[in-house]
Design a protein around this motif. Structure first.
Motif, mmCIF file in Angstrom:
data_model
loop_
_atom_site.group_PDB
_atom_site.id
_atom_site.type_symbol
_atom_site.label_atom_id
_atom_site.label_comp_id
_atom_site.label_asym_id
_atom_site.label_seq_id
_atom_site.Cartn_x
_atom_site.Cartn_y
_atom_site.Cartn_z
ATOM 1 N N SER A 1 0.812 -1.225 0.000
ATOM 2 C CA SER A 1 0.000 0.000 0.000
ATOM 3 C C SER A 1 0.839 1.266 0.000
ATOM 4 C CB SER A 1 -0.945 0.006 1.211
ATOM 5 O OG SER A 1 -0.214 0.014 2.422
ATOM 6 N N ALA A 2 2.145 1.141 -0.210
ATOM 7 C CA ALA A 2 3.027 2.314 -0.195
ATOM 8 C C ALA A 2 2.899 3.100 -1.494
ATOM 9 C CB ALA A 2 4.469 1.887 0.018
ATOM 10 N N ASN A 3 2.894 4.408 -1.370
ATOM 11 C CA ASN A 3 2.858 5.290 -2.541
ATOM 12 C C ASN A 3 4.227 5.886 -2.844
ATOM 13 O OD1 ASN A 3 -0.005 5.083 -2.900
ATOM 14 N ND2 ASN A 3 -0.256 6.469 -1.159
ATOM 15 N N GLN A 4 5.124 5.826 -1.875
ATOM 16 C CA GLN A 4 6.404 6.504 -2.065
ATOM 17 C C GLN A 4 7.446 5.917 -1.128
ATOM 18 O OE1 GLN A 4 6.708 10.679 -0.719
ATOM 19 N NE2 GLN A 4 7.322 11.183 -2.798
ATOM 20 N N PHE A 5 8.616 5.636 -1.672
ATOM 21 C CA PHE A 5 9.774 5.254 -0.871
ATOM 22 C C PHE A 5 10.989 5.846 -1.567
ATOM 23 C CE2 PHE A 5 13.154 3.186 1.152
ATOM 24 C CZ PHE A 5 12.718 2.428 2.224
ATOM 25 N N ASP B 1 14.704 6.877 -6.126
ATOM 26 C CA ASP B 1 13.309 6.461 -5.987
ATOM 27 C C ASP B 1 13.233 4.932 -6.005
ATOM 28 O OD1 ASP B 1 10.608 5.991 -6.071
ATOM 29 O OD2 ASP B 1 10.186 7.568 -7.533
ATOM 30 N N LEU B 2 12.931 4.348 -4.854
ATOM 31 C CA LEU B 2 12.857 2.892 -4.721
ATOM 32 C C LEU B 2 11.421 2.410 -4.550
ATOM 33 C CD1 LEU B 2 15.806 2.509 -2.163
ATOM 34 C CD2 LEU B 2 15.911 2.361 -4.653
ATOM 35 N N THR B 3 10.455 3.234 -4.920
ATOM 36 C CA THR B 3 9.050 2.937 -4.650
ATOM 37 C C THR B 3 8.606 1.616 -5.276
ATOM 38 O OG1 THR B 3 8.587 5.313 -4.574
ATOM 39 C CG2 THR B 3 6.707 3.822 -4.806
ATOM 40 N N SER B 4 8.892 1.424 -6.553
ATOM 41 C CA SER B 4 8.403 0.226 -7.234
ATOM 42 C C SER B 4 9.005 -1.042 -6.643
ATOM 43 C CB SER B 4 8.705 0.313 -8.735
ATOM 44 O OG SER B 4 10.105 0.404 -8.955
ATOM 45 N N CYS B 5 10.264 -0.975 -6.248
ATOM 46 C CA CYS B 5 10.897 -2.157 -5.674
ATOM 47 C C CYS B 5 10.414 -2.416 -4.251
ATOM 48 C CB CYS B 5 12.411 -2.006 -5.696
ATOM 49 S SG CYS B 5 13.100 -2.092 -7.374
#
Length: 423
Positions: free
Chosen positions: A301-305, A391-395
């Motif tokens: 459920s993360a939108n941003q990392f 940006d590591l969001t997708s991983c």
């Protein structure tokens, strides 16, 4: 004329007697109504002074435990009434300061093994017997309480023993107890708990049961009950229950071994988890190894990392070791079930520009949670090509991390700080 028939001066005598009667009546009224009112005002002023002393006492105990410095707190004990001409003042009222034991049980899940640790803290109370029926003042677990008997009022609207997943439980240790009855200013000398009296325990989850004489008051903020609901401790009063403080088998709780302390000294300390309790949601600046933050969403459920605002030191002068091979940042995210996601980021300096040498997911490595960063970051200039953001969001979305969770810095070489933003 006989002397008994002489009425000269009678009116003057009657007048004097009337004046004396009025003076006596006035003094009687003052003694009955005004003197108690004056004394009550004096008692209230004294109570305000002692209440201020207790607020300072609480601050001093916090300073001793947080700053590791000794402090002395002063309490204005008794009430002296002034002498008044032709009026009677009551005898001085002595103030009484006393302590009472407070049992604390800390239950830790240490890698599947449940262990209980007992700590004996102390409550401090002050009382003076006056005509104003003033409340007793109590210091208990960092809270100042006005005890009116059936009604108890706190000094604070909110008492935070737990904040952002960390526990902050102040303790006062005095094995032999303390009692004083005095008219003068009483001093309490607090020493910090010695470093060798602390013992650190790594844990997965933690529950704490804390004895209290005011369970109804603490129930405003925490689960609290009477003695029948306090199975972990023996008490004639009640308890506060704090449950599910997470350690992820990474965090260490600082406990106090009371057998290491000298009985005739009053100590102040804190049961807490060092270097944690921060939220990553609004961004968290990391500047050293072992720094931590948590309270962020699970992977699905993360939108941003993202990691941004990376500031580098001079090459060869990293925080962890001396290495001229560039700069490196490594961190791990772990949830309560033990799921782990570890990422390593390496930089090299080329022509005064920082370039991403490699971004590698170390754990988990096999599919389906493995993520290959190479084509996205390797060889890219951090500022010119990536806008200063990793940006590591997708991983992270594919990392299989659940909530609750925690982020830990494993390595920080030649990096002054980096901001982690996770939503």
């Amino acid at each position: 004329m006989r002397i008994f028939d002489n009425e000269d001066g009678v009116s003057e005598l009657v007048g004097v007697m009337l004046i004396l009667l009025i003076v006596v009546m006035y003094l009687g009224i003052m003694q009955t109504y005004d003197v108690p009112r004056w004394n009550k005002e004096l008692e209230r002023q004294h109570f305000d002074q002692v209440y201020s002393d207790f607020i300072t006492l609480r601050s001093d105990i916090e300073d001793v435990s947080a700053k590791n410095i000794p402090k002395t707190s002063s309490l204005h004990m008794g009430v002296r009434y002034p002498e008044r001409f032709m009026l009677r003042s009551p005898a001085p009222s002595q103030g009484i300061i006393d302590t009472y034991p407070l049992n604390i049980t800390v239950t830790l899940n240490e890698s599947g093994s449940i262990k209980n640790y007992q700590i004996n803290s102390t409550g401090i109370e002050y009382q003076v017997n006056t005509i104003s029926n003033l409340p007793k003042l109590v210091f208990e677990h960092g809270l100042v309480i006005k005890d009116f008997g059936e009604i108890n009022l706190p000094a604070d609207e909110k008492q935070s023993l737990v904040l952002d997943g960390n526990i902050y439980l102040p303790i006062v240790l005095k094995s032999a107890g303390f009692y004083s009855s005095s008219m003068d200013v009483e001093t309490l000398n607090f020493q910090p708990v010695p470093a060798d009296a602390y013992r650190s325990r790594r844990f997965t989850t933690m529950n704490v049961t804390i004895e209290t004489r005011y369970p109804d008051l603490w129930a405003r903020w925490y689960e609290a009950g009477n003695k029948s609901k306090c199975s972990e401790i023996t008490t004639d009063y009640g308890c506060i229950k704090i449950t599910n403080i997470y350690g992820y088998d990474i965090l260490k709780l600082g406990l106090v071994n009371t057998s290491e302390l000298v009985n005739d000294i009053m100590y102040a300390g804190m049961i807490t988890i060092p270097e944690t309790g921060y939220s990553c949601k609004q961004g968290m600046e990391m500047w050293t190894k072992n720094q931590m933050c948590g309270n962020f969403p699970p992977s699905n459920s993360a939108n941003q990392f993202i990691v941004k605002d990376i500031t580098f030191g001079r090459s060869g002068h990293g925080h962890d070791d001396d290495d001229d091979e560039g700069s490196e940042l490594e961190f791990s995210v772990k949830d309560l079930k033990g799921n782990l996601w570890t990422t390593e980021i390496r930089f090299i300096n080329q022509s005064s520009a920082w370039v991403v040498s490699s971004v590698r997911q170390k754990v988990p490595h096999p599919p389906p949670y493995y993520c290959d960063y190479s084509t996205r970051f390797n060889g890219k200039k951090l500022n010119a090509d990536l806008g200063g953001i990793i940006d590591l969001t997708s991983c992270y979305k594919n990392a299989g991390i659940e909530s609750p969770n925690i982020l830990v810095i494993d390595k920080m070489q030649n990096i002054i700080f980096a901001d982690f933003l996770i939503n």
